[in-house]
Design a protein around this motif. Sequence first.
Motif, PDB file in Angstrom:
ATOM      1  N   GLU A 146       0.837  -1.203   0.000  1.00 49.66           N
ATOM      2  CA  GLU A 146       0.000   0.000   0.000  1.00 49.66           C
ATOM      3  C   GLU A 146       0.874   1.257   0.000  1.00 49.66           C
ATOM      4  OE1 GLU A 146      -2.735   0.187   3.286  1.00 49.66           O
ATOM      5  OE2 GLU A 146      -3.849   1.815   2.323  1.00 49.66           O
ATOM      6  N   GLU A 147       0.637   2.164  -0.951  1.00 44.46           N
ATOM      7  CA  GLU A 147       1.452   3.377  -1.054  1.00 44.46           C
ATOM      8  C   GLU A 147       0.762   4.491  -0.272  1.00 44.46           C
ATOM      9  OE1 GLU A 147       2.400   4.083  -5.211  1.00 44.46           O
ATOM     10  OE2 GLU A 147       2.588   1.929  -5.538  1.00 44.46           O
ATOM     11  N   THR A 148       1.100   4.594   1.004  1.00 44.99           N
ATOM     12  CA  THR A 148       0.386   5.555   1.880  1.00 44.99           C
ATOM     13  C   THR A 148       1.133   6.889   2.001  1.00 44.99           C
ATOM     14  OG1 THR A 148       1.590   4.553   3.709  1.00 44.99           O
ATOM     15  CG2 THR A 148      -0.643   3.719   3.284  1.00 44.99           C
TER      16      THR A 148
ATOM     17  N   ILE B 285       8.722   3.230   1.236  1.00 44.48           N
ATOM     18  CA  ILE B 285       7.753   2.245   1.749  1.00 44.48           C
ATOM     19  C   ILE B 285       7.897   0.926   0.975  1.00 44.48           C
ATOM     20  CG2 ILE B 285       5.262   1.659   1.772  1.00 44.48           C
ATOM     21  CD1 ILE B 285       4.761   4.670   2.458  1.00 44.48           C
ATOM     22  N   LYS B 286       7.936   1.020  -0.343  1.00 43.71           N
ATOM     23  CA  LYS B 286       8.004  -0.197  -1.170  1.00 43.71           C
ATOM     24  C   LYS B 286       9.337  -0.917  -0.980  1.00 43.71           C
ATOM     25  CE  LYS B 286       6.241   2.215  -4.861  1.00 43.71           C
ATOM     26  NZ  LYS B 286       5.750   2.470  -6.256  1.00 43.71           N
ATOM     27  N   ALA B 287      10.434  -0.158  -0.960  1.00 43.63           N
ATOM     28  CA  ALA B 287      11.762  -0.794  -0.854  1.00 43.63           C
ATOM     29  C   ALA B 287      11.937  -1.452   0.508  1.00 43.63           C
ATOM     30  CB  ALA B 287      12.856   0.249  -1.091  1.00 43.63           C
TER      31      ALA B 287
ATOM     32  N   ASP C 137      10.869   2.065  -6.999  1.00 38.77           N
ATOM     33  CA  ASP C 137      10.679   3.310  -7.753  1.00 38.77           C
ATOM     34  C   ASP C 137       9.259   3.787  -7.512  1.00 38.77           C
ATOM     35  OD1 ASP C 137      10.860   4.109 -11.302  1.00 38.77           O
ATOM     36  OD2 ASP C 137       9.129   4.387  -9.997  1.00 38.77           O
ATOM     37  N   ASP C 138       9.111   5.055  -7.136  1.00 38.33           N
ATOM     38  CA  ASP C 138       7.765   5.623  -7.195  1.00 38.33           C
ATOM     39  C   ASP C 138       7.876   6.829  -8.118  1.00 38.33           C
ATOM     40  OD1 ASP C 138       5.048   5.143  -6.204  1.00 38.33           O
ATOM     41  OD2 ASP C 138       5.178   7.261  -5.655  1.00 38.33           O
ATOM     42  N   SER C 139       6.987   6.899  -9.064  1.00 43.55           N
ATOM     43  CA  SER C 139       7.167   7.926 -10.093  1.00 43.55           C
ATOM     44  C   SER C 139       5.806   8.401 -10.588  1.00 43.55           C
ATOM     45  CB  SER C 139       7.977   7.339 -11.262  1.00 43.55           C
ATOM     46  OG  SER C 139       7.600   6.005 -11.529  1.00 43.55           O
TER      47      SER C 139
ATOM     48  N   ALA D 238      -0.786   6.683 -11.233  1.00 44.44           N
ATOM     49  CA  ALA D 238      -1.168   5.334 -11.698  1.00 44.44           C
ATOM     50  C   ALA D 238      -2.680   5.152 -11.677  1.00 44.44           C
ATOM     51  CB  ALA D 238      -0.507   4.274 -10.819  1.00 44.44           C
ATOM     52  N   ARG D 239      -3.326   5.765 -10.704  1.00 43.46           N
ATOM     53  CA  ARG D 239      -4.773   5.577 -10.499  1.00 43.46           C
ATOM     54  C   ARG D 239      -5.570   6.828 -10.858  1.00 43.46           C
ATOM     55  NH1 ARG D 239      -1.955   2.789  -7.061  1.00 43.46           N
ATOM     56  NH2 ARG D 239      -2.539   0.668  -6.462  1.00 43.46           N
ATOM     57  N   TYR D 240      -5.000   7.683 -11.716  1.00 46.21           N
ATOM     58  CA  TYR D 240      -5.622   8.993 -11.998  1.00 46.21           C
ATOM     59  C   TYR D 240      -7.072   8.835 -12.466  1.00 46.21           C
ATOM     60  CZ  TYR D 240      -5.749  13.810 -13.879  1.00 46.21           C
ATOM     61  OH  TYR D 240      -6.059  15.128 -14.166  1.00 46.21           O
TER      62      TYR D 240
ATOM     63  N   GLU E 222      -8.145   0.752 -11.672  1.00 48.07           N
ATOM     64  CA  GLU E 222      -7.655  -0.276 -12.624  1.00 48.07           C
ATOM     65  C   GLU E 222      -6.308   0.097 -13.216  1.00 48.07           C
ATOM     66  OE1 GLU E 222     -10.257   1.612 -12.851  1.00 48.07           O
ATOM     67  OE2 GLU E 222     -10.530   2.445 -14.861  1.00 48.07           O
ATOM     68  N   LYS E 223      -5.833   1.319 -12.954  1.00 50.72           N
ATOM     69  CA  LYS E 223      -4.494   1.755 -13.400  1.00 50.72           C
ATOM     70  C   LYS E 223      -4.342   1.577 -14.918  1.00 50.72           C
ATOM     71  CE  LYS E 223      -1.360  -0.287 -10.521  1.00 50.72           C
ATOM     72  NZ  LYS E 223      -0.250  -0.401  -9.538  1.00 50.72           N
ATOM     73  N   ASP E 224      -5.379   2.070 -15.667  1.00 46.60           N
ATOM     74  CA  ASP E 224      -5.378   1.930 -17.130  1.00 46.60           C
ATOM     75  C   ASP E 224      -4.669   3.130 -17.766  1.00 46.60           C
ATOM     76  OD1 ASP E 224      -7.411   0.618 -19.574  1.00 46.60           O
ATOM     77  OD2 ASP E 224      -6.527   2.598 -19.842  1.00 46.60           O
TER      78      ASP E 224
HETATM   79 MG    MG Z   1       2.316   1.971  -7.562  1.00 49.58          MG
END
Ligand code: MG
Length: 210
Positions: free
Chosen positions: A41-43, A53-55, A69-71, A87-89, A93-95
């Motif tokens: 989860e990217e909080t 957080i991810k690393a 990487d967060d970008s 990603a979720r703009y 579904e991050k399409d």
């Molecule tokens: Mg992400």
Amino acid sequence: MKELIVATKNPGKVDEFRQMFSKYDIYVKSLLDIDRSIDIEETGSTFEENAVIKAEAMAEHFGVPVVADDSGLEVDVLNGEPGVYSARYAGIEKDDGKNTEKLLKELYDVPEEKRTARFVCAVAVARPGESTFVRRGTCEGTIAIEPQGTNGFGYDPVFIPEGSSRTMAEHSSEEKNAISHRHHAIQQIEEWLKLKANRGESYAKSFNCE
Ligand SMILES: [Mg+2]
Ligand SMILES: O=P(O)(O)OP(=O)(O)OP(=O)(O)OC[C@H]1O[C@@H](n2cnc3c(O)ncnc32)[C@H](O)[C@@H]1O
């Protein structure tokens, strides 16, 4: 080749990390190779916070050094949106197609000179028992009036890097990897990558970690 885990499930990022890390004799293993069920989860409210957080989550999980990487894209006339929500703009579904469509709609009547934007990439390196460090790279540009090109991923078809008349998706991967936000962020961890490849002295000693 040394193996290094990059904590991502984004195929476009995996390709670019593989291309850019191969010159350090490092082979990238991503969550797509190891375990697609992992969801972190990217909080965070910044790219750096999310990359850390991810690393750190994956370094703890696997017990080895992990890169993440967060970008995303910051559009000035939208006060920096979509930013960490890139990603979720257009939805969870991050399409990529829907994301770029929504962006072009938001910018419908915005004139060319006011379509300034930048790609941002934060790359974090987490290592069990040592401090984490994170570096930011950016790529300035503008948002195109309509999508062009089929290379790359995400917002590449609508992002025109500064100094070019072509969208990032009209650039070859070699061209993109020489100018991108991800390239500029990775350049700043290059010393660590070389140490990692040569299994040199402990990273903390020779790398001025934050
Ligand atoms: Mg992400
Ligand atoms: O979190 P991971 O698993 O790495 O994958 P993700 O796609 O969710 O990655 P982010 O949370 O960092 O969101 C990044 C979004 O920003 C966009 N993006 C990032 N880098 C890009 C690039 O080089 N070219 C085009 N769009 C990019 C793209 O839409 C991504 O989905």
